[in-house]
Design an enzyme around this catalytic site. Structure first.
Site, PDB file in Angstrom:
ATOM      1  CG  HIS A   1       7.761  52.037 -21.703  1.00 30.06           C
ATOM      2  ND1 HIS A   1       8.852  52.668 -22.245  1.00 30.06           N
ATOM      3  CD2 HIS A   1       8.198  51.487 -20.552  1.00 30.06           C
ATOM      4  CE1 HIS A   1       9.902  52.510 -21.470  1.00 30.06           C
ATOM      5  NE2 HIS A   1       9.535  51.796 -20.413  1.00 30.06           N
TER       6      HIS A   1
ATOM      7  CG  HIS B   1       7.768  53.006  -8.543  1.00 23.50           C
ATOM      8  ND1 HIS B   1       8.990  52.673  -9.078  1.00 23.50           N
ATOM      9  CD2 HIS B   1       6.988  51.915  -8.703  1.00 23.50           C
ATOM     10  CE1 HIS B   1       8.928  51.443  -9.546  1.00 23.50           C
ATOM     11  NE2 HIS B   1       7.738  50.963  -9.322  1.00 23.50           N
TER      12      HIS B   1
ATOM     13  CG  HIS C   1       9.791  55.386 -17.892  1.00 25.22           C
ATOM     14  ND1 HIS C   1      11.110  55.027 -17.751  1.00 25.22           N
ATOM     15  CD2 HIS C   1       9.133  54.227 -18.096  1.00 25.22           C
ATOM     16  CE1 HIS C   1      11.231  53.722 -17.862  1.00 25.22           C
ATOM     17  NE2 HIS C   1      10.051  53.214 -18.074  1.00 25.22           N
TER      18      HIS C   1
ATOM     19  CG  HIS D   1       8.683  49.064 -23.353  1.00 27.01           C
ATOM     20  ND1 HIS D   1       8.533  48.213 -22.284  1.00 27.01           N
ATOM     21  CD2 HIS D   1       7.489  49.057 -24.006  1.00 27.01           C
ATOM     22  CE1 HIS D   1       7.302  47.740 -22.265  1.00 27.01           C
ATOM     23  NE2 HIS D   1       6.649  48.229 -23.304  1.00 27.01           N
TER      24      HIS D   1
ATOM     25  CD  GLU E   1      12.705  50.372 -19.770  1.00 32.73           C
ATOM     26  OE1 GLU E   1      11.651  49.751 -19.563  1.00 32.73           O
ATOM     27  OE2 GLU E   1      12.889  51.533 -19.389  1.00 32.73           O
TER      28      GLU E   1
HETATM   29 FE   LIG Z   1      10.519  51.207 -18.672  1.00 34.06          FE
END
Ligand SMILES: [Fe+2]
Length: 453
Positions: A385, A306, A349, A379, A355
């Site tokens: 998270h 990803h 991460h 976050h 964010e």
């Molecule tokens: Fe994130």
């Protein structure tokens, strides 16, 4: 040259079917448009006298001496110069619209937060009074950082206009359609589209159907730009032709009018006796524009793993430090998931950037429950998270077949600065107290013995 003068058999274009009436395509183009024939001076910006008795005026969005590739300005030919569109200023209170720095000692911004949609009310709320600040970051007076807002609009502005000297606004509708009547033309906006309203541009917001709710990113810093594509090349992500700038539109209307100005985090009003939307013709590259998020062409993993979510950047506002944005506007939309032997949702991460996410519609793959359309999550800087337990278990066990992620659209306002919650976000908005618990049931699988668990 007339058609009669064309070579025999040659057919010349008159327009394109994909360009909707009232808009011009392109990102950062040097546009020109006139609402009355001959209103736009040709060959020079500032003739001794302008057609129709118009006044010439420059609107500068960057310093005069900004590098050529970043330099933005627009020449306006208007019924009255802008000095006639303000008088003496009085301070007013717009209590729910906050600017950074806005650090509430009773609010803890450290954490992972999630909100249900802020409900509509019966109150009459305009674009100005319906703005609800959720987070602020940076400092409005040093032109760094941003604020995120929810807007709830139930009433059109009438004989009322607004501009922000502090910021450009990125508008992400979630419910209801809005019309932005700006000095440079009209933008009609609906969910799945976004609009950018540049710093200093005067406009009025009307409700086309409502009530309207959506998200706003208020950018205090350098303007949003398209991201560099690097090895991706010249195409995909947000393509420049899909950005639409309005053609000139003006009103010659005498009526007592109120102009509200956001300046250095404070609000002021001034009264005039006519509409300030009086630009008959203009040319330049500093303008309002809109973009249809459904034209965004996502690029992603076609074999395994990803990529970082930056692969989905629509627009980026630089901070002066290369690659570290003041704000990235990132879109998670419908797409195919095809990666082999891969955990497909976003991984766990911690991020130096903070964010703020919003859900426009549908289900987000890392959080199938609880993050609903109209909802938001935050976050913050260096707060871990990732998927909740159900999402983790599902993604860890799903067959590795191509899956179409249908009917889904979320976005992220990601900034290099920590985001501070407002009192509204912490105490009035429908904050989900149990959001942090979504990771509670994640189990320890490790038992010291080799093998897939
Ligand atoms: Fe994130």
């Amino acid at each position: 040259m007339t058609d009669q003068a064309l070579p025999k058999g040659m057919i010349r274009a008159t327009g394109t079917t994909g360009t909707h009436e009232g808009y011009m395509p392109g990102f950062g183009n040097d546009f020109e448009t006139e609402a009355l024939p001959g209103a736009l001076p040709q060959g020079q910006n500032s003739p001794q006298k302008v057609e129709y008795g118009l006044y010439a005026e420059q609107l500068s969005g960057t310093a005069f001496t900004a590098p050529r590739g970043q330099n933005e300005r627009t020449w306006c030919y208007r019924i009255r110069p802008s000095v006639k569109h303000t008088g003496r200023f009085e301070k007013i209170d717009v209590p729910y619209w906050k600017s950074a720095p806005n650090i509430d000692p009773d609010v803890i911004s450290l954490g992972q937060y999630r909100w249900d949609p802020v409900p509509h009310t019966d109150e009459e709320l305009t674009w100005i009074t319906g703005m609800r600040t959720v987070t602020t970051a940076g400092d409005v007076n040093t032109q760094v950082g941003m604020a995120s807002h929810i807007y709830l609009v139930t009433k059109s502005m009438e004989d009322e206009y607004f501009f922000s000297a502090d910021s450009e606004l990125l508008v992400v509708p979630q419910e209801g359609r809005l019309r932005f009547c700006t000095e440079l033309g009209i933008i009609d906006l609906e969910p799945k589209e976004i609009a950018i309203l540049p710093r200093g541009l005067v406009y009025r917001v009307e409700l086309l159907d409502g009530p309207a709710r959506g998200f706003v990113c208020e950018n205090y810093g350098q303007k949003f730009d398209l991201p560099g594509r690097g090895p991706i090349g010249a195409n995909c992500l947000a393509n420049p032709r899909d950005f639409k700038c309005p053609v000139a539109a003006f009103e010659d209307r005498d009526a007592k009018s109120r102009v509200v100005i956001k300046w250095c985090g404070q609000f002021h009003e001034t009264f005039i006796d006519h509409s300030p939307l009086d630009v008959v013709a203009w040319h330049g590259n500093y303008c309002a524009y809109k973009y249809d998020l459904r034209t965004y062409s996502p690029v992603g993993a076609i074999l395994f793993d990803h990529p970082d979510p930056s692969i989905f950047t629509v627009l980026t506002a630089p901070s002066g430090q290369e690659g570290t944005a003041n704000i990235d506007f990132v879109l998670f939309r419908e797409r195919w998931m095809v990666a082999e032997h891969t955990f497909r949702p976003p991984w766990y991460h911690k991020n130096i950037m903070s964010e703020l996410m919003g859900n426009i519609y549908g289900i987000y793959d890392a959080k199938p429950q609880g993050f609903v359309p109209g909802g938001m999550s935050l976050h913050n800087m260096m707060l871990p998270h990732g998927p909740d337990r159900n999402a983790f278990e599902h993604a860890s066990n799903e067959p590795m077949e191509p899956v179409y992620q249908a009917d889904t659209m979320q976005f992220m306002f990601e900034t290099r600065f920590p985001q501070m919650l407002t009192e509204f976000a912490a105490k009035e908005a429908p904050l989900q107290d149990d959001y942090i618990d979504c990771w509670d049931s994640i189990e320890k699988k490790f038992d010291g013995k080799p093998g897939i668990k």
